[in-house]
Design a protein around this motif. Structure first.
Motif, PDB file in Angstrom:
ATOM      1  N   LEU A 246       0.825  -1.209   0.000  1.00  0.00           N
ATOM      2  CA  LEU A 246       0.000   0.000   0.000  1.00  0.00           C
ATOM      3  C   LEU A 246       0.859   1.260   0.000  1.00  0.00           C
ATOM      4  O   LEU A 246       0.530   2.240  -0.675  1.00  0.00           O
ATOM      5  N   ALA A 247       1.950   1.252   0.763  1.00  0.00           N
ATOM      6  CA  ALA A 247       2.837   2.416   0.808  1.00  0.00           C
ATOM      7  C   ALA A 247       3.470   2.666  -0.558  1.00  0.00           C
ATOM      8  O   ALA A 247       3.553   3.812  -1.009  1.00  0.00           O
ATOM      9  N   GLN A 248       3.892   1.606  -1.239  1.00  0.00           N
ATOM     10  CA  GLN A 248       4.469   1.755  -2.574  1.00  0.00           C
ATOM     11  C   GLN A 248       3.410   2.252  -3.557  1.00  0.00           C
ATOM     12  O   GLN A 248       3.673   3.113  -4.400  1.00  0.00           O
ATOM     13  N   ASP A 249       2.208   1.708  -3.443  1.00  0.00           N
ATOM     14  CA  ASP A 249       1.124   2.124  -4.327  1.00  0.00           C
ATOM     15  C   ASP A 249       0.755   3.582  -4.073  1.00  0.00           C
ATOM     16  O   ASP A 249       0.499   4.339  -5.011  1.00  0.00           O
ATOM     17  N   ALA A 250       0.739   4.009  -2.810  1.00  0.00           N
ATOM     18  CA  ALA A 250       0.445   5.408  -2.488  1.00  0.00           C
ATOM     19  C   ALA A 250       1.515   6.324  -3.079  1.00  0.00           C
ATOM     20  O   ALA A 250       1.201   7.392  -3.619  1.00  0.00           O
TER      21      ALA A 250
ATOM     22  N   ASP B   5      10.088   7.558 -11.814  1.00  0.00           N
ATOM     23  CA  ASP B   5      11.065   8.407 -12.508  1.00  0.00           C
ATOM     24  C   ASP B   5      10.716   8.527 -13.985  1.00  0.00           C
ATOM     25  O   ASP B   5      10.745   9.620 -14.558  1.00  0.00           O
ATOM     26  N   PHE B   6      10.372   7.409 -14.615  1.00  0.00           N
ATOM     27  CA  PHE B   6       9.975   7.427 -16.028  1.00  0.00           C
ATOM     28  C   PHE B   6       8.720   8.281 -16.214  1.00  0.00           C
ATOM     29  O   PHE B   6       8.659   9.141 -17.096  1.00  0.00           O
ATOM     30  N   LEU B   7       7.719   8.051 -15.387  1.00  0.00           N
ATOM     31  CA  LEU B   7       6.463   8.781 -15.475  1.00  0.00           C
ATOM     32  C   LEU B   7       6.697  10.285 -15.375  1.00  0.00           C
ATOM     33  O   LEU B   7       6.178  11.070 -16.175  1.00  0.00           O
ATOM     34  N   MET B   8       7.500  10.699 -14.398  1.00  0.00           N
ATOM     35  CA  MET B   8       7.731  12.125 -14.190  1.00  0.00           C
ATOM     36  C   MET B   8       8.599  12.735 -15.292  1.00  0.00           C
ATOM     37  O   MET B   8       8.399  13.893 -15.666  1.00  0.00           O
ATOM     38  N   ARG B   9       9.538  11.967 -15.826  1.00  0.00           N
ATOM     39  CA  ARG B   9      10.327  12.474 -16.959  1.00  0.00           C
ATOM     40  C   ARG B   9       9.419  12.777 -18.147  1.00  0.00           C
ATOM     41  O   ARG B   9       9.543  13.815 -18.790  1.00  0.00           O
TER      42      ARG B   9
ATOM     43  N   LYS C  31       3.358   9.448   5.818  1.00  0.00           N
ATOM     44  CA  LYS C  31       4.718   9.070   6.204  1.00  0.00           C
ATOM     45  C   LYS C  31       5.586   8.966   4.951  1.00  0.00           C
ATOM     46  O   LYS C  31       5.143   8.484   3.915  1.00  0.00           O
ATOM     47  N   GLU C  32       6.821   9.439   5.068  1.00  0.00           N
ATOM     48  CA  GLU C  32       7.724   9.374   3.919  1.00  0.00           C
ATOM     49  C   GLU C  32       8.014   7.918   3.573  1.00  0.00           C
ATOM     50  O   GLU C  32       8.291   7.102   4.439  1.00  0.00           O
ATOM     51  N   VAL C  33       7.940   7.630   2.291  1.00  0.00           N
ATOM     52  CA  VAL C  33       8.141   6.271   1.798  1.00  0.00           C
ATOM     53  C   VAL C  33       9.431   6.222   1.005  1.00  0.00           C
ATOM     54  O   VAL C  33       9.702   7.085   0.180  1.00  0.00           O
ATOM     55  N   SER C  34      10.229   5.202   1.266  1.00  0.00           N
ATOM     56  CA  SER C  34      11.402   4.945   0.428  1.00  0.00           C
ATOM     57  C   SER C  34      10.947   3.983  -0.656  1.00  0.00           C
ATOM     58  O   SER C  34      10.642   2.818  -0.364  1.00  0.00           O
ATOM     59  N   PRO C  35      10.872   4.471  -1.893  1.00  0.00           N
ATOM     60  CA  PRO C  35      10.368   3.589  -2.940  1.00  0.00           C
ATOM     61  C   PRO C  35      11.318   2.430  -3.207  1.00  0.00           C
ATOM     62  O   PRO C  35      12.537   2.592  -3.177  1.00  0.00           O
ATOM     63  N   LEU C  36      10.734   1.281  -3.464  1.00  0.00           N
ATOM     64  CA  LEU C  36      11.521   0.127  -3.898  1.00  0.00           C
ATOM     65  C   LEU C  36      12.036   0.408  -5.306  1.00  0.00           C
ATOM     66  O   LEU C  36      11.494   1.267  -6.002  1.00  0.00           O
TER      67      LEU C  36
END
Length: 112
Positions: A28-32, A95-99, A82-87
């Motif tokens: 869920l955290a990764q999905d968020a 990163d691809f999406l935002m680029r 809460k801050e999530v460290s992405p896998l």
């Protein structure tokens, strides 16, 4: 096909309880994290939208609303503030999406 047959996916789908709470919360955290990036990408698409495009504006409004609705569902099970460290896979996709979203040479349709 291999992804669809993964034990985690099957455990989510059948509700058997085979997915641990820790794994579920990590998912869920990764999905968020991913959903928040999608909202930003949609906002970038909105900024690229030419004037007088009410149909596209409504579509982006719905998409952003859908993201917010899904984030609210996540909030019921995990602290999405809460801050999530992405896998690595999540980070690479975001990163691809935002680029793409921030690339001035890309149109609205490419972001969507």
């Amino acid at each position: 096909r291999r992804s669809a047959l993964h034990g985690f996916v099957i455990g989510l789908a059948d509700g058997s309880g085979t997915v641990s709470r820790e794994s579920y919360e990590r998912y869920l955290a990764q999905d968020a994290f991913f959903l928040q990036a999608f909202a930003q990408a949609y906002a970038a698409a909105l900024a690229k939208l030419p004037a007088a495009q009410p149909k596209a504006l409504r579509r982006l409004h719905r998409l952003i609303g859908d993201v917010l609705e899904e984030l609210e569902l996540h909030r019921e099970n995990v602290d999405i503030e809460k801050e999530v460290s992405p896998l690595p896979a999540t980070a690479a996709y975001v990163d691809f999406l935002m680029r793409v979203a921030r690339d001035p040479s890309r149109g609205v349709g490419e972001v969507l």
